[in-house]
Design a protein around this motif. Structure first.
Motif, PDB file in Angstrom:
ATOM      1  N   LEU A 148       0.829  -1.206   0.000  1.00 29.25           N
ATOM      2  CA  LEU A 148       0.000   0.000   0.000  1.00 29.25           C
ATOM      3  C   LEU A 148       0.864   1.256   0.000  1.00 29.25           C
ATOM      4  O   LEU A 148       0.549   2.237  -0.694  1.00 29.25           O
ATOM      5  N   SER A 149       1.950   1.234   0.767  1.00 35.38           N
ATOM      6  CA  SER A 149       2.818   2.410   0.827  1.00 35.38           C
ATOM      7  C   SER A 149       3.505   2.667  -0.508  1.00 35.38           C
ATOM      8  O   SER A 149       3.704   3.829  -0.897  1.00 35.38           O
ATOM      9  N   VAL A 150       3.861   1.613  -1.227  1.00 37.50           N
ATOM     10  CA  VAL A 150       4.475   1.795  -2.551  1.00 37.50           C
ATOM     11  C   VAL A 150       3.486   2.434  -3.512  1.00 37.50           C
ATOM     12  O   VAL A 150       3.849   3.298  -4.325  1.00 37.50           O
ATOM     13  N   GLN A 151       2.220   2.041  -3.432  1.00 35.65           N
ATOM     14  CA  GLN A 151       1.200   2.643  -4.276  1.00 35.65           C
ATOM     15  C   GLN A 151       1.095   4.143  -4.022  1.00 35.65           C
ATOM     16  O   GLN A 151       0.950   4.939  -4.959  1.00 35.65           O
ATOM     17  N   VAL A 152       1.166   4.551  -2.760  1.00 37.08           N
ATOM     18  CA  VAL A 152       1.076   5.971  -2.429  1.00 37.08           C
ATOM     19  C   VAL A 152       2.340   6.711  -2.850  1.00 37.08           C
ATOM     20  O   VAL A 152       2.278   7.831  -3.380  1.00 37.08           O
ATOM     21  N   ALA A 153       3.508   6.094  -2.631  1.00 40.77           N
ATOM     22  CA  ALA A 153       4.771   6.763  -2.939  1.00 40.77           C
ATOM     23  C   ALA A 153       4.989   6.958  -4.433  1.00 40.77           C
ATOM     24  O   ALA A 153       5.643   7.928  -4.843  1.00 40.77           O
ATOM     25  N   LEU A 154       4.456   6.067  -5.244  1.00 44.61           N
ATOM     26  CA  LEU A 154       4.662   6.145  -6.694  1.00 44.61           C
ATOM     27  C   LEU A 154       3.452   6.698  -7.421  1.00 44.61           C
ATOM     28  O   LEU A 154       3.370   6.598  -8.650  1.00 44.61           O
ATOM     29  N   ALA A 155       2.521   7.294  -6.714  1.00 45.51           N
ATOM     30  CA  ALA A 155       1.285   7.770  -7.349  1.00 45.51           C
ATOM     31  C   ALA A 155       1.553   8.883  -8.345  1.00 45.51           C
ATOM     32  O   ALA A 155       0.993   8.886  -9.448  1.00 45.51           O
ATOM     33  N   GLN A 156       2.389   9.851  -7.983  1.00 43.51           N
ATOM     34  CA  GLN A 156       2.699  10.969  -8.880  1.00 43.51           C
ATOM     35  C   GLN A 156       4.203  11.231  -8.825  1.00 43.51           C
ATOM     36  O   GLN A 156       4.663  12.153  -8.171  1.00 43.51           O
ATOM     37  N   MET A 157       4.920  10.375  -9.510  1.00 45.09           N
ATOM     38  CA  MET A 157       6.373  10.493  -9.549  1.00 45.09           C
ATOM     39  C   MET A 157       6.771  11.769 -10.291  1.00 45.09           C
ATOM     40  O   MET A 157       6.109  12.175 -11.245  1.00 45.09           O
ATOM     41  N   PRO A 158       7.903  12.390  -9.913  1.00 44.23           N
ATOM     42  CA  PRO A 158       8.780  12.076  -8.781  1.00 44.23           C
ATOM     43  C   PRO A 158       8.409  12.819  -7.492  1.00 44.23           C
ATOM     44  O   PRO A 158       9.008  12.600  -6.457  1.00 44.23           O
ATOM     45  N   GLY A 159       7.407  13.719  -7.586  1.00 48.37           N
ATOM     46  CA  GLY A 159       7.054  14.522  -6.420  1.00 48.37           C
ATOM     47  C   GLY A 159       6.549  13.695  -5.254  1.00 48.37           C
ATOM     48  O   GLY A 159       6.883  13.956  -4.088  1.00 48.37           O
ATOM     49  N   SER A 160       5.726  12.675  -5.541  1.00 49.26           N
ATOM     50  CA  SER A 160       5.200  11.839  -4.467  1.00 49.26           C
ATOM     51  C   SER A 160       6.316  11.056  -3.772  1.00 49.26           C
ATOM     52  O   SER A 160       6.256  10.807  -2.565  1.00 49.26           O
ATOM     53  N   LEU A 161       7.354  10.689  -4.518  1.00 49.73           N
ATOM     54  CA  LEU A 161       8.487   9.985  -3.918  1.00 49.73           C
ATOM     55  C   LEU A 161       9.273  10.908  -2.990  1.00 49.73           C
ATOM     56  O   LEU A 161       9.771  10.481  -1.944  1.00 49.73           O
ATOM     57  N   ILE A 162       9.378  12.180  -3.357  1.00 50.11           N
ATOM     58  CA  ILE A 162      10.044  13.148  -2.485  1.00 50.11           C
ATOM     59  C   ILE A 162       9.260  13.309  -1.181  1.00 50.11           C
ATOM     60  O   ILE A 162       9.835  13.357  -0.088  1.00 50.11           O
ATOM     61  N   CYS A 163       7.939  13.375  -1.294  1.00 48.29           N
ATOM     62  CA  CYS A 163       7.097  13.492  -0.102  1.00 48.29           C
ATOM     63  C   CYS A 163       7.241  12.268   0.799  1.00 48.29           C
ATOM     64  O   CYS A 163       7.342  12.381   2.030  1.00 48.29           O
ATOM     65  N   ALA A 164       7.262  11.077   0.180  1.00 47.72           N
ATOM     66  CA  ALA A 164       7.402   9.850   0.962  1.00 47.72           C
ATOM     67  C   ALA A 164       8.769   9.795   1.651  1.00 47.72           C
ATOM     68  O   ALA A 164       8.867   9.419   2.830  1.00 47.72           O
ATOM     69  N   PHE A 165       9.822  10.164   0.940  1.00 48.61           N
ATOM     70  CA  PHE A 165      11.159  10.155   1.540  1.00 48.61           C
ATOM     71  C   PHE A 165      11.252  11.144   2.693  1.00 48.61           C
ATOM     72  O   PHE A 165      11.855  10.852   3.738  1.00 48.61           O
ATOM     73  N   THR A 166      10.646  12.319   2.526  1.00 47.25           N
ATOM     74  CA  THR A 166      10.682  13.324   3.586  1.00 47.25           C
ATOM     75  C   THR A 166       9.997  12.816   4.848  1.00 47.25           C
ATOM     76  O   THR A 166      10.514  12.952   5.961  1.00 47.25           O
ATOM     77  N   GLY A 167       8.802  12.233   4.677  1.00 49.89           N
ATOM     78  CA  GLY A 167       8.092  11.704   5.834  1.00 49.89           C
ATOM     79  C   GLY A 167       8.839  10.560   6.496  1.00 49.89           C
ATOM     80  O   GLY A 167       8.908  10.479   7.739  1.00 49.89           O
ATOM     81  N   TRP A 168       9.410   9.667   5.689  1.00 47.96           N
ATOM     82  CA  TRP A 168      10.180   8.552   6.246  1.00 47.96           C
ATOM     83  C   TRP A 168      11.383   9.052   7.033  1.00 47.96           C
ATOM     84  O   TRP A 168      11.696   8.529   8.111  1.00 47.96           O
ATOM     85  N   LEU A 169      12.050  10.084   6.534  1.00 48.73           N
ATOM     86  CA  LEU A 169      13.213  10.646   7.220  1.00 48.73           C
ATOM     87  C   LEU A 169      12.807  11.229   8.574  1.00 48.73           C
ATOM     88  O   LEU A 169      13.486  10.999   9.596  1.00 48.73           O
ATOM     89  N   VAL A 170      11.718  11.965   8.611  1.00 52.60           N
ATOM     90  CA  VAL A 170      11.246  12.540   9.872  1.00 52.60           C
ATOM     91  C   VAL A 170      10.853  11.435  10.853  1.00 52.60           C
ATOM     92  O   VAL A 170      11.153  11.513  12.047  1.00 52.60           O
ATOM     93  N   GLY A 171      10.197  10.388  10.353  1.00 48.60           N
ATOM     94  CA  GLY A 171       9.826   9.284  11.221  1.00 48.60           C
ATOM     95  C   GLY A 171      11.028   8.551  11.787  1.00 48.60           C
ATOM     96  O   GLY A 171      11.035   8.168  12.974  1.00 48.60           O
ATOM     97  N   VAL A 172      12.054   8.355  10.979  1.00 45.60           N
ATOM     98  CA  VAL A 172      13.272   7.690  11.466  1.00 45.60           C
ATOM     99  C   VAL A 172      13.958   8.546  12.522  1.00 45.60           C
ATOM    100  O   VAL A 172      14.433   8.043  13.557  1.00 45.60           O
ATOM    101  N   LEU A 173      14.025   9.857  12.295  1.00 49.51           N
ATOM    102  CA  LEU A 173      14.623  10.742  13.291  1.00 49.51           C
ATOM    103  C   LEU A 173      13.815  10.745  14.585  1.00 49.51           C
ATOM    104  O   LEU A 173      14.385  10.864  15.681  1.00 49.51           O
TER     105      LEU A 173
END
Length: 304
Positions: free
Chosen positions: A189-214
């Motif tokens: 499900l997360s891959v579907q959201v991250a690749l919905a509108q490439m490449p902007g959606s991938l940037i959004c997913a990476f940003t959120g993942w980075l904040v969550g890891v921190l």
């Protein structure tokens, strides 16, 4: 993970509110025709027209129905994090994630524009960074319940007999086996959201993942911030009371009318009172009509 946790939103009111706001905001923006106010382009929205307010609102609304569907399913499966952390701590984490991601994602987009071959200028709207911040917590904190294997080749009876009869000869067929856990369904499900509108959606997913890891590594500034307890208790109490009033469909002005109607049915004259004494007492709560909100809740109760 679909069957690993209890169904429904028990002990997960923030997840329920998150999905409700996500779906409602998308529907309202579509009906009102204001979708164009939520997507973000560095040029001309920021550098050309100076519409800095778009940095605040671009994470509020999804513009694509498929994104709303997959994001809602993802938030529903991430409700296990709320049950582990508690609603107040989970809500604080989501608010803190928004406070970092609504500026961090455009900043990353600006850095990528330095690359000569990178020409992207668009960030798709929606709370994708907030959802992926919660997904990072899910990856680190939630263990898998079971694992299964997927093999590319299944040995047949004939091949097994041939291998047993000629063990000295090496087998020409090779099989590849992949071991997966039950968490793979959430990651799909997360891959579907991250690749919905490439490449902007991938940037959004990476940003959120980075904040969550921190946040999980306890190095995110303000990681220990919580919603004030007095405000949390007050808001939760008022919200539950409003939801209960909406569900029962009770109106204060109708209380007197219901009392008079019950009195006329049981009192009347002396004969009517005698007859009423011979019958069983009427349950007033059972005879009151159900409101429209109660009918809606009864329709969907148990399905979520």
């Amino acid at each position: 993970m679909f069957a690993a946790t209890p169904p429904g939103f028990k002990n997960a009111p923030i997840s329920k509110l998150f999905i409700t706001i996500t779906v409602s905001a998308s529907i309202i923006s579509s009906i009102a025709g204001i979708k164009h106010y939520f997507f973000l382009q560095l040029v001309p929205h920021i550098w050309g027209w100076g519409q800095w307010w778009r940095l605040i609102v671009w994470e509020f609304v999804y513009l694509n129905e498929s994104e709303v569907l997959f994001a809602s399913l993802l938030v529903y499966n991430l409700r296990v994090i709320e049950r582990m952390l508690g609603s107040r701590k989970y809500a604080s984490m989501l608010i803190l994630s928004y406070a970092f991601t609504f500026l961090l994602a455009p900043f990353i987009l600006i850095l990528l524009k330095i690359v000569p071959s990178y020409t992207a200028n668009y960030l798709p709207p929606g709370p994708t960074p907030i959802i992926f911040a919660a997904l990072a917590l899910y990856h680190d904190m939630i263990p898998s319940v079971y694992k299964f294997r997927i093999s590319s080749a299944t040995p047949s009876t004939e091949s097994a007999e041939s291998q047993s009869s000629s063990t000295s000869e090496p087998s020409s067929s090779t099989s590849h086996t992949i071991t997966l856990s039950d968490k793979i369904f959430v990651y799909i499900l997360s891959v579907q959201v991250a690749l919905a509108q490439m490449p902007g959606s991938l940037i959004c997913a990476f940003t959120g993942w980075l904040v969550g890891v921190l946040w999980t590594r306890e190095v995110l500034p303000g990681r220990n911030w919580r919603i004030p307890e007095w405000w949390w208790e007050r808001t939760r109490t008022q919200g539950m009371a409003s939801l209960a009033a909406f569900g029962t469909g009770q109106v204060t002005g109708m209380a007197g009318a219901n009392t008079e109607t019950a009195g006329a049915a049981t009192g009347g004259d002396g004969g009517g009172g005698a007859e009423g004494g011979q019958t069983a007492p009427t349950n007033t709560a059972a005879t009151q009509g159900r409101g429209f909100g109660s009918q809606i809740l009864d329709t969907f109760r148990g399905n979520f």
